[in-house]
Each structure stands twice: as structure tokens, then as C-alpha cells.
Write a protein that holds these residues in place. Structure first.
Motif, mmCIF file in Angstrom:
data_model
loop_
_atom_site.group_PDB
_atom_site.id
_atom_site.type_symbol
_atom_site.label_atom_id
_atom_site.label_comp_id
_atom_site.label_asym_id
_atom_site.label_seq_id
_atom_site.Cartn_x
_atom_site.Cartn_y
_atom_site.Cartn_z
ATOM 1 N N LYS A 185 8.044 -11.442 -4.085
ATOM 2 C CA LYS A 185 7.665 -10.802 -2.825
ATOM 3 C C LYS A 185 8.868 -10.539 -1.913
ATOM 4 O O LYS A 185 8.714 -9.959 -0.849
ATOM 5 N N ASP A 214 -0.178 1.261 -5.204
ATOM 6 C CA ASP A 214 -1.160 0.241 -5.564
ATOM 7 C C ASP A 214 -1.823 -0.252 -4.280
ATOM 8 O O ASP A 214 -1.252 -1.055 -3.543
ATOM 9 N N ASP A 226 -2.350 -4.126 -3.553
ATOM 10 C CA ASP A 226 -1.221 -5.008 -3.249
ATOM 11 C C ASP A 226 -0.899 -4.882 -1.762
ATOM 12 O O ASP A 226 -0.439 -3.838 -1.307
#
Length: 59
Positions: A5, A17, A20
Motif C-alpha cells: 500500500k 479497479d 480497491d
């Protein structure tokens, strides 16, 4: 998307995405739209960033 991350850019910058949270934050910032607008655009035209930009009028 990477599990690390600390990487703040998408692994595949051509696709979005919406599942996410880190990508959603980055894409909404980059495209100047809300999360709802981003998800609506992805639902309408798919996950390719170029199509989403076009849909949002950000090309």
C-alpha cells in the motif's frame, strides 16, 4: 494492484479497479470526480481509464 500500500499508483494505469479503495482515491483525485461518478462511469463504459476519461469529459 500490488499488496504494498506504499505504492501510490495503480499497477496497471490503463484500468481502474473500483473495488480497491486506494485506486478509487487516486483515480477520483486524478479525474476530478466523486467516487459515485467514477463508479457510474466504470459501470457505463468499463474499466479502461481512457474510456472513463472520455465518459467523464476529461480527455
Amino acid at each position: 494492484m500490488s499488496d504494498n500500500k506504499h505504492i501510490t499508483h495503480p499497477e496497471d494505469a490503463k484500468r481502474i479497479d473500483v473495488n480497491d479503495p486506494f485506486e478509487v482515491r487516486n483515480w477520483t483525485s486524478a479525474l476530478g470526480c466523486t467516487e459515485a461518478q467514477l463508479k457510474q462511469a466504470v459501470a457505463a463504459v468499463g474499466t479502461y481509464a481512457s474510456k472513463v476519461r472520455e465518459y467523464l469529459g476529461k480527455s
